[in-house]
Design an enzyme around this catalytic site. Structure first.
Site, mmCIF file in Angstrom:
data_model
loop_
_atom_site.group_PDB
_atom_site.id
_atom_site.type_symbol
_atom_site.label_atom_id
_atom_site.label_comp_id
_atom_site.label_asym_id
_atom_site.label_seq_id
_atom_site.Cartn_x
_atom_site.Cartn_y
_atom_site.Cartn_z
ATOM 1 N N LEU A 89 0.833 -1.202 0.000
ATOM 2 C CA LEU A 89 0.000 0.000 0.000
ATOM 3 C C LEU A 89 0.873 1.260 0.000
ATOM 4 O O LEU A 89 2.062 1.197 0.318
ATOM 5 C CB LEU A 89 -0.904 -0.033 1.237
ATOM 6 N N PRO A 90 0.268 2.431 -0.309
ATOM 7 C CA PRO A 90 1.093 3.631 -0.480
ATOM 8 C C PRO A 90 1.817 4.106 0.792
ATOM 9 O O PRO A 90 2.999 4.426 0.734
ATOM 10 C CB PRO A 90 0.090 4.695 -0.953
ATOM 11 N N THR A 120 6.293 0.579 1.910
ATOM 12 C CA THR A 120 7.310 1.390 2.583
ATOM 13 C C THR A 120 6.563 2.405 3.444
ATOM 14 O O THR A 120 5.866 3.277 2.911
ATOM 15 C CB THR A 120 8.197 2.137 1.562
ATOM 16 N N LYS A 195 15.254 -0.057 5.384
ATOM 17 C CA LYS A 195 14.902 0.547 4.082
ATOM 18 C C LYS A 195 15.196 2.053 4.076
ATOM 19 O O LYS A 195 15.800 2.582 3.146
ATOM 20 C CB LYS A 195 13.417 0.267 3.815
ATOM 21 N N LYS A 270 9.797 10.727 -0.660
ATOM 22 C CA LYS A 270 8.987 10.016 0.352
ATOM 23 C C LYS A 270 9.906 9.312 1.362
ATOM 24 O O LYS A 270 9.740 9.444 2.572
ATOM 25 C CB LYS A 270 8.080 8.979 -0.337
HETATM 26 P P1 NAD Z 1 0.774 2.207 -6.368
HETATM 27 O O1 NAD Z 1 0.162 3.515 -6.060
HETATM 28 O O2 NAD Z 1 1.003 1.829 -7.797
HETATM 29 O O3 NAD Z 1 -0.080 1.017 -5.682
HETATM 30 C C1 NAD Z 1 -0.739 1.122 -4.459
HETATM 31 C C2 NAD Z 1 -2.092 0.444 -4.622
HETATM 32 O O4 NAD Z 1 -2.749 0.422 -3.357
HETATM 33 C C3 NAD Z 1 -3.022 1.182 -5.591
HETATM 34 O O5 NAD Z 1 -3.433 0.294 -6.618
HETATM 35 C C4 NAD Z 1 -4.184 1.637 -4.711
HETATM 36 O O6 NAD Z 1 -5.432 1.628 -5.383
HETATM 37 C C5 NAD Z 1 -4.132 0.601 -3.593
HETATM 38 N N1 NAD Z 1 -4.791 1.028 -2.373
HETATM 39 C C6 NAD Z 1 -4.655 2.197 -1.688
HETATM 40 N N2 NAD Z 1 -5.429 2.194 -0.583
HETATM 41 C C7 NAD Z 1 -6.058 0.991 -0.556
HETATM 42 C C8 NAD Z 1 -6.990 0.393 0.321
HETATM 43 N N3 NAD Z 1 -7.439 1.032 1.408
HETATM 44 N N4 NAD Z 1 -7.435 -0.845 0.020
HETATM 45 C C9 NAD Z 1 -6.985 -1.501 -1.073
HETATM 46 N N5 NAD Z 1 -6.115 -0.988 -1.960
HETATM 47 C C10 NAD Z 1 -5.652 0.256 -1.700
HETATM 48 O O7 NAD Z 1 2.158 2.168 -5.551
HETATM 49 P P2 NAD Z 1 3.395 1.188 -5.793
HETATM 50 O O8 NAD Z 1 4.388 1.845 -6.693
HETATM 51 O O9 NAD Z 1 2.884 -0.168 -6.111
HETATM 52 O O10 NAD Z 1 4.065 1.224 -4.344
HETATM 53 C C11 NAD Z 1 3.506 0.478 -3.259
HETATM 54 C C12 NAD Z 1 4.463 0.595 -2.073
HETATM 55 O O11 NAD Z 1 5.738 0.087 -2.454
HETATM 56 C C13 NAD Z 1 4.697 2.024 -1.588
HETATM 57 O O12 NAD Z 1 4.752 2.028 -0.194
HETATM 58 C C14 NAD Z 1 6.029 2.390 -2.219
HETATM 59 O O13 NAD Z 1 6.733 3.365 -1.469
HETATM 60 C C15 NAD Z 1 6.741 1.061 -2.189
HETATM 61 N N6 NAD Z 1 7.792 0.902 -3.201
HETATM 62 C C16 NAD Z 1 7.572 1.241 -4.486
HETATM 63 C C17 NAD Z 1 8.586 1.080 -5.428
HETATM 64 C C18 NAD Z 1 8.373 1.436 -6.884
HETATM 65 O O14 NAD Z 1 9.358 1.471 -7.632
HETATM 66 N N7 NAD Z 1 7.142 1.683 -7.326
HETATM 67 C C19 NAD Z 1 9.831 0.565 -5.035
HETATM 68 C C20 NAD Z 1 10.021 0.187 -3.696
HETATM 69 C C21 NAD Z 1 8.983 0.364 -2.785
#
Ligand code: NAD
Length: 318
Positions: A89-90, A120, A195, A270
């Protein structure tokens, strides 16, 4: 002494991707099927597990169904039969709500389930949710990742894991499917701590490499010459040799494709903010971390949220 296999190497390139037998198949719930969660869930399905997912986005749920998963209409429905729950999740507020809110995971999943939060988030939220999970009789780990969407798709993520030994052992077979390097960093919240400490180093190092190249340009020193010297001298670091912020020396660097991410500046900001929040909470002294956070904040405010984080060299040139 372990005997080495002397015959031809018949092992598959990714041994953990072997299909599982019926007896080891688990019911997995996956909440948060975005850029990272989508491909991570796809790898769990490809390994032969049953997977029921939930996301606020209809598009994400449709994609899950295409990959052979089942789409739920709520968190509660997704987790009701789950042995293992993965969340991606975000931010901390989403994790707190999805775990501890009304009809959240902790009040709807069966007792003894293994819970893996790979988002994260701030260390404090990770520890608060882990404590509530332990009280409810669950085995929970925080397991944030590095490796980005490419690593999530290839199943080669690095997982930094915090939680009790028993929870780590229960989570590990599933982390092995989604990742290549799995490190147990200690108790609850230590995955998040690892992290943000790592990414604070990365942000500071990237700025230092960018500043050096910007200074070299003004001094009439060629990019490739500085790279050849520093990559074999004491200035060597990942930001230089794997992710060089100027075009030329490292072919795969985002600098060679107009700073398309890669790792977006907003993501770096972030993580630097999370590091500063954690630093403030424990009265640590992180002046360069604070400065890196301020510089990435300024870069993002100039409209560069979606630019690769190495693109900050453009701002640092002045
Ligand atoms: P994203 O925004 O693509 O995905 C998050 C998903 O969570 C979305 O599809 C959203 O609809 C869903 N969501 C939000 N609230 C919700 C709820 N209450 N119930 C169900 N679903 C819900 O983000 P991402 O890029 O997939 O990143 C996810 C996590 O991974 C973050 O914490 C980010 O910091 C971490 N991260 C991302 C990357 C990257 O390169 N994208 C790398 C390392 C870590």
């Amino acid at each position: 002494m372990k005997q080495r296999w002397a015959g031809p190497d018949i092992r598959p390139a990714t041994p953990h991707k072997i299909l599982l037998g019926e007896e080891t198949m688990a019911n997995i719930a996956f909440i948060g099927l975005g850029n990272m969660g989508g491909p991570m869930a796809a790898n769990l399905l490809a390994a032969g597990h049953q997977l029921c997912g939930y996301d606020l986005s209809e598009e994400a749920l449709a994609k899950l169904k295409e990959q052979g998963g089942t789409a739920a209409v709520s968190v509660a429905e997704a987790v009701k039969d789950a042995d293992v729950v993965v969340t991606m999740l975000p931010a901390g507020k989403h994790v707190r709500t999805v775990y501890s809110g009304e009809h959240g995971i902790l009040s709807t999943v069966k007792s003894g389930a293994t819970l893996i939060d790979s988002s994260t988030i701030d260390v404090e939220s990770a520890r608060v949710v882990a404590e509530a999970a332990a009280k409810a009789g669950m085995k929970m780990v925080d397991a944030p990742v590095s490796g980005g969407v490419g690593g999530a798709t290839a199943g080669t993520l690095t997982f930094m894991v915090g939680g009790p030994d028993e929870a780590f052992e229960a989570a590990k077979p599933f982390l092995d499917i989604m990742g290549k390097t799995i490190i147990h960093a200690g108790g609850a919240g230590n995955g998040q701590a690892a992290k943000i400490c790592n990414n604070m180093m990365l942000g500071i190092q990237m700025i230092s490499v960018c500043e050096a190249f910007a200074l070299a340009e003004k001094l009439g020193l060629d990019h490739q010459k500085l790279y050849d010297i520093s990559s074999t001298a004491s200035g060597q670091c990942w930001s230089l040799t794997s992710y060089c912020p100027v075009p030329g020396p490292v072919e795969t660097s985002p600098a060679n494709r107009d700073y398309q991410p890669g790792f977006a500046a907003a993501m770096m900001l972030k993580d630097l903010k999370l590091a500063q929040d954690a630093s403030d909470a424990v009265a640590a002294n992180t002046p360069l971390g604070a400065q890196a956070s301020a510089l990435y904040n300024a870069f993002c405010e100039e409209g560069n949220d979606g630019v690769d984080f190495s693109g900050i060299i453009k701002m640092l040139r002045g």
